[in-house]
Design a protein around this motif. Structure first.
Motif, PDB file in Angstrom:
ATOM      1  N   ARG A   1      33.391  28.286  39.862  1.00 21.40           N
ATOM      2  CA  ARG A   1      33.515  27.196  38.550  1.00 21.40           C
ATOM      3  C   ARG A   1      35.082  27.385  38.869  1.00 21.40           C
ATOM      4  O   ARG A   1      35.270  27.735  39.119  1.00 21.40           O
ATOM      5  N   ALA A   2      35.706  26.144  38.551  1.00 17.17           N
ATOM      6  CA  ALA A   2      37.202  25.819  38.386  1.00 17.17           C
ATOM      7  C   ALA A   2      37.798  26.726  37.054  1.00 17.17           C
ATOM      8  O   ALA A   2      37.350  26.852  35.975  1.00 17.17           O
ATOM      9  N   GLY A   3      39.230  26.559  36.994  1.00 17.12           N
ATOM     10  CA  GLY A   3      39.525  27.679  36.424  1.00 17.12           C
ATOM     11  C   GLY A   3      39.055  29.311  36.118  1.00 17.12           C
ATOM     12  O   GLY A   3      38.607  29.884  37.556  1.00 17.12           O
ATOM     13  N   GLN A   4      39.355  29.603  34.952  1.00 17.08           N
ATOM     14  CA  GLN A   4      39.073  31.681  34.264  1.00 17.08           C
ATOM     15  C   GLN A   4      37.629  32.026  35.284  1.00 17.08           C
ATOM     16  O   GLN A   4      37.820  32.779  35.306  1.00 17.08           O
ATOM     17  N   SER A   5      36.937  30.429  34.177  1.00 11.04           N
ATOM     18  CA  SER A   5      35.409  31.363  35.087  1.00 11.04           C
ATOM     19  C   SER A   5      35.163  31.445  36.625  1.00 11.04           C
ATOM     20  O   SER A   5      34.444  32.652  36.618  1.00 11.04           O
TER      21      SER A   5
ATOM     22  N   ARG B   1      37.269  32.316  38.543  1.00  9.66           N
ATOM     23  CA  ARG B   1      38.285  33.256  39.294  1.00  9.66           C
ATOM     24  C   ARG B   1      37.540  35.094  38.508  1.00  9.66           C
ATOM     25  O   ARG B   1      37.842  35.925  39.064  1.00  9.66           O
ATOM     26  N   ASP B   2      36.804  34.695  37.472  1.00  2.00           N
ATOM     27  CA  ASP B   2      36.425  35.640  36.938  1.00  2.00           C
ATOM     28  C   ASP B   2      34.790  35.929  37.896  1.00  2.00           C
ATOM     29  O   ASP B   2      34.070  36.581  37.297  1.00  2.00           O
ATOM     30  N   GLY B   3      34.462  35.340  39.232  1.00  2.00           N
ATOM     31  CA  GLY B   3      33.657  35.393  39.267  1.00  2.00           C
ATOM     32  C   GLY B   3      32.155  34.400  39.597  1.00  2.00           C
ATOM     33  O   GLY B   3      31.244  34.703  40.530  1.00  2.00           O
ATOM     34  N   ASN B   4      32.559  33.218  38.352  1.00  2.00           N
ATOM     35  CA  ASN B   4      31.063  32.932  38.412  1.00  2.00           C
ATOM     36  C   ASN B   4      31.316  31.292  38.977  1.00  2.00           C
ATOM     37  O   ASN B   4      31.991  30.901  39.240  1.00  2.00           O
ATOM     38  N   SER B   5      30.133  31.095  39.511  1.00  2.00           N
ATOM     39  CA  SER B   5      29.440  29.941  40.580  1.00  2.00           C
ATOM     40  C   SER B   5      28.332  29.657  40.296  1.00  2.00           C
ATOM     41  O   SER B   5      27.636  29.424  39.329  1.00  2.00           O
TER      42      SER B   5
ATOM     43  N   PHE C   1      27.138  17.956  38.833  1.00  2.00           N
ATOM     44  CA  PHE C   1      27.628  18.416  39.614  1.00  2.00           C
ATOM     45  C   PHE C   1      28.453  19.098  39.678  1.00  2.00           C
ATOM     46  O   PHE C   1      29.024  20.373  39.048  1.00  2.00           O
ATOM     47  N   LEU C   2      29.574  17.726  40.134  1.00  2.00           N
ATOM     48  CA  LEU C   2      30.985  18.016  39.203  1.00  2.00           C
ATOM     49  C   LEU C   2      31.665  18.822  38.402  1.00  2.00           C
ATOM     50  O   LEU C   2      31.877  19.710  37.705  1.00  2.00           O
ATOM     51  N   HIS C   3      30.726  18.398  37.412  1.00  2.00           N
ATOM     52  CA  HIS C   3      31.353  18.828  35.671  1.00  2.00           C
ATOM     53  C   HIS C   3      30.406  20.226  35.625  1.00  2.00           C
ATOM     54  O   HIS C   3      30.914  20.603  34.697  1.00  2.00           O
ATOM     55  N   ARG C   4      29.592  20.622  36.351  1.00  2.00           N
ATOM     56  CA  ARG C   4      29.226  21.719  35.786  1.00  2.00           C
ATOM     57  C   ARG C   4      30.088  22.845  36.835  1.00  2.00           C
ATOM     58  O   ARG C   4      31.040  23.961  36.081  1.00  2.00           O
ATOM     59  N   VAL C   5      30.709  22.437  37.957  1.00  2.00           N
ATOM     60  CA  VAL C   5      31.736  22.921  38.451  1.00  2.00           C
ATOM     61  C   VAL C   5      33.315  23.380  37.400  1.00  2.00           C
ATOM     62  O   VAL C   5      33.502  24.414  37.143  1.00  2.00           O
TER      63      VAL C   5
END
Length: 164
Positions: free
Chosen positions: A101-105, A107-111, A157-161
């Protein structure tokens, strides 16, 4: 899709680090791409086969996503449907591609992930000529509908990212 330059592609990534963008290898034949018949630009990195890229216009500007591809395809002859083009006649392999995922999410490991044609041939798949049938007498309308669907699902899909 509007023609993009290499610097514009590199600048478009929303979920990649600077070093990942610097290591990006453009697709083979980049200079000869048929931009008019692309709904997104997608490719596997020839030097890093577990890395894929998808770049598409979103809200008027190019947005790129770094994808992780599976190490190998699953054994067997089980067929799955691409989540973007949803072409039921395609013989292409379909892989689960995963994007941070983009941003802090991210970087926290979310995909997030989605099923995509292994070689990113969705734009060609939706433009395949279809025969006229009593249910769909206008093949051009069917093709236009398939193209619109591909663009909508890619945007989703991009909005989910992006976490929207």
């Amino acid at each position: 899709m509007e023609q993009l330059t290499a610097p514009a592609i590199r600048k478009s990534f929303i979920n990649a680090t600077r070093s990942e963008v610097a290591a990006l290898n453009l697709p083979a034949g980049f200079a000869e791409l048929d931009w008019d018949n692309l709904d997104y630009l997608g490719w596997r990195d020839p030097k890093m086969p577990q890395r894929g890229y998808l770049v598409t216009p979103l809200e008027g500007k190019p947005v790129g996503v770094l994808l992780r591809a599976p190490e190998t395809s699953a054994p067997g002859n089980r067929r799955v449907l691409c989540g973007l083009c949803q072409d039921v006649h395609s013989e292409e392999d379909v892989y689960l591609y995963v994007a941070r995922r983009a941003g802090q999410s991210g970087r926290d490991g979310n995909s997030v992930g989605t099923l995509i044609c292994a070689d990113f041939v969705c734009s060609a798949n939706v433009r395949q000529q279809v025969p006229a049938t009593p249910i769909h007498p206008d093949p051009e309308a069917v093709t236009a509908e398939r193209i619109a669907g591909l663009r909508e699902r890619t945007d989703r899909f991009l909005h989910r990212v992006l976490g929207r």
